[in-house]
Design a protein around this motif. Structure first.
Motif, mmCIF file in Angstrom:
data_model
loop_
_atom_site.group_PDB
_atom_site.id
_atom_site.type_symbol
_atom_site.label_atom_id
_atom_site.label_comp_id
_atom_site.label_asym_id
_atom_site.label_seq_id
_atom_site.Cartn_x
_atom_site.Cartn_y
_atom_site.Cartn_z
ATOM 1 N N ALA A 134 50.140 34.780 36.564
ATOM 2 C CA ALA A 134 49.489 36.009 37.365
ATOM 3 C C ALA A 134 48.536 36.743 36.640
ATOM 4 C CB ALA A 134 50.362 36.136 38.095
ATOM 5 N N TYR A 135 48.792 36.970 35.690
ATOM 6 C CA TYR A 135 48.353 38.361 35.018
ATOM 7 C C TYR A 135 46.765 38.033 34.423
ATOM 8 C CZ TYR A 135 52.158 41.311 35.739
ATOM 9 O OH TYR A 135 53.480 42.546 35.858
ATOM 10 N N ALA A 136 46.653 36.519 34.798
ATOM 11 C CA ALA A 136 45.276 35.836 34.033
ATOM 12 C C ALA A 136 44.722 35.496 35.077
ATOM 13 C CB ALA A 136 45.521 34.709 33.171
ATOM 14 N N CYS A 194 39.890 37.521 38.512
ATOM 15 C CA CYS A 194 39.651 38.484 39.970
ATOM 16 C C CYS A 194 38.486 39.726 39.458
ATOM 17 C CB CYS A 194 40.302 38.757 40.563
ATOM 18 S SG CYS A 194 41.430 37.658 41.497
ATOM 19 N N VAL A 195 39.484 40.093 38.213
ATOM 20 C CA VAL A 195 38.626 41.714 38.095
ATOM 21 C C VAL A 195 37.684 41.376 37.136
ATOM 22 C CG1 VAL A 195 39.105 43.742 36.241
ATOM 23 C CG2 VAL A 195 40.721 42.836 37.896
ATOM 24 N N ALA A 196 37.552 40.286 36.476
ATOM 25 C CA ALA A 196 36.498 39.938 35.786
ATOM 26 C C ALA A 196 34.888 39.133 36.560
ATOM 27 C CB ALA A 196 36.376 38.660 34.551
ATOM 28 N N VAL A 197 35.869 38.964 37.749
ATOM 29 C CA VAL A 197 34.345 38.468 38.754
ATOM 30 C C VAL A 197 33.403 39.239 38.926
ATOM 31 C CG1 VAL A 197 34.054 37.097 40.132
ATOM 32 C CG2 VAL A 197 34.941 36.023 38.714
ATOM 33 N N VAL A 198 34.834 40.433 39.647
ATOM 34 C CA VAL A 198 34.019 41.670 40.315
ATOM 35 C C VAL A 198 33.725 42.585 39.380
ATOM 36 C CG1 VAL A 198 35.000 43.932 41.377
ATOM 37 C CG2 VAL A 198 35.520 41.858 42.246
ATOM 38 N N LEU A 199 33.270 43.298 37.987
ATOM 39 C CA LEU A 199 33.556 43.767 37.317
ATOM 40 C C LEU A 199 31.786 43.138 36.794
ATOM 41 C CD1 LEU A 199 35.858 44.759 34.905
ATOM 42 C CD2 LEU A 199 34.632 46.116 36.878
ATOM 43 N N TYR A 200 31.428 42.143 36.631
ATOM 44 C CA TYR A 200 30.016 40.715 36.528
ATOM 45 C C TYR A 200 28.990 40.994 36.994
ATOM 46 C CZ TYR A 200 26.660 37.617 35.182
ATOM 47 O OH TYR A 200 25.733 36.334 34.948
ATOM 48 N N THR A 243 32.800 34.330 46.428
ATOM 49 C CA THR A 243 33.410 35.124 47.229
ATOM 50 C C THR A 243 34.675 33.719 47.208
ATOM 51 O OG1 THR A 243 32.426 35.865 48.534
ATOM 52 C CG2 THR A 243 34.451 35.063 49.396
ATOM 53 N N THR A 244 34.135 32.571 47.011
ATOM 54 C CA THR A 244 35.124 31.420 46.964
ATOM 55 C C THR A 244 36.072 31.330 45.313
ATOM 56 O OG1 THR A 244 33.898 30.271 48.446
ATOM 57 C CG2 THR A 244 35.850 29.106 46.782
ATOM 58 N N VAL A 245 35.407 31.849 44.164
ATOM 59 C CA VAL A 245 36.484 31.946 43.154
ATOM 60 C C VAL A 245 37.653 32.996 43.547
ATOM 61 C CG1 VAL A 245 35.691 32.875 41.196
ATOM 62 C CG2 VAL A 245 34.203 30.694 42.040
ATOM 63 N N VAL A 246 37.066 34.645 43.754
ATOM 64 C CA VAL A 246 38.174 35.477 43.772
ATOM 65 C C VAL A 246 39.127 35.330 44.274
ATOM 66 C CG1 VAL A 246 38.151 38.098 44.518
ATOM 67 C CG2 VAL A 246 35.755 36.949 43.008
ATOM 68 N N VAL A 247 38.372 34.860 45.722
ATOM 69 C CA VAL A 247 39.818 34.786 46.626
ATOM 70 C C VAL A 247 40.659 32.947 46.590
ATOM 71 C CG1 VAL A 247 40.263 33.671 49.141
ATOM 72 C CG2 VAL A 247 38.637 35.259 48.684
#
Length: 61
Positions: free
Chosen positions: A41-43, A48-54, A19-23
């Motif tokens: 910004a896009y990176a 964020c997308v990579a962490v959520v998909l993982y 959660t800390t990493v995504v935020v």
């Protein structure tokens, strides 16, 4: 029936870290967009997308 407290604390720690990493990545992305820096910004949003998909892949598979 007993509760495995060590496993519960490990799940809590992993959830808190993720959660800390995504935020943090999302905030950095928003901040980069406000400064007209598109690539960082896009990176950040891609991170964020990579962490959520993982996380979703861990749940599904």
């Amino acid at each position: 029936m007993t509760v495995n407290w060590v496993a519960l604390l490990q799940v809590f720690g992993a959830t808190l870290l993720a959660t800390t990493v995504v935020v943090t990545l999302f905030v950095l992305g928003i901040r980069a967009l406000s400064g007209d820096r598109k690539v960082p910004a896009y990176a950040s949003f891609a991170g964020c997308v990579a962490v959520v998909l993982y996380g979703l892949s861990l749940i599904v598979f």
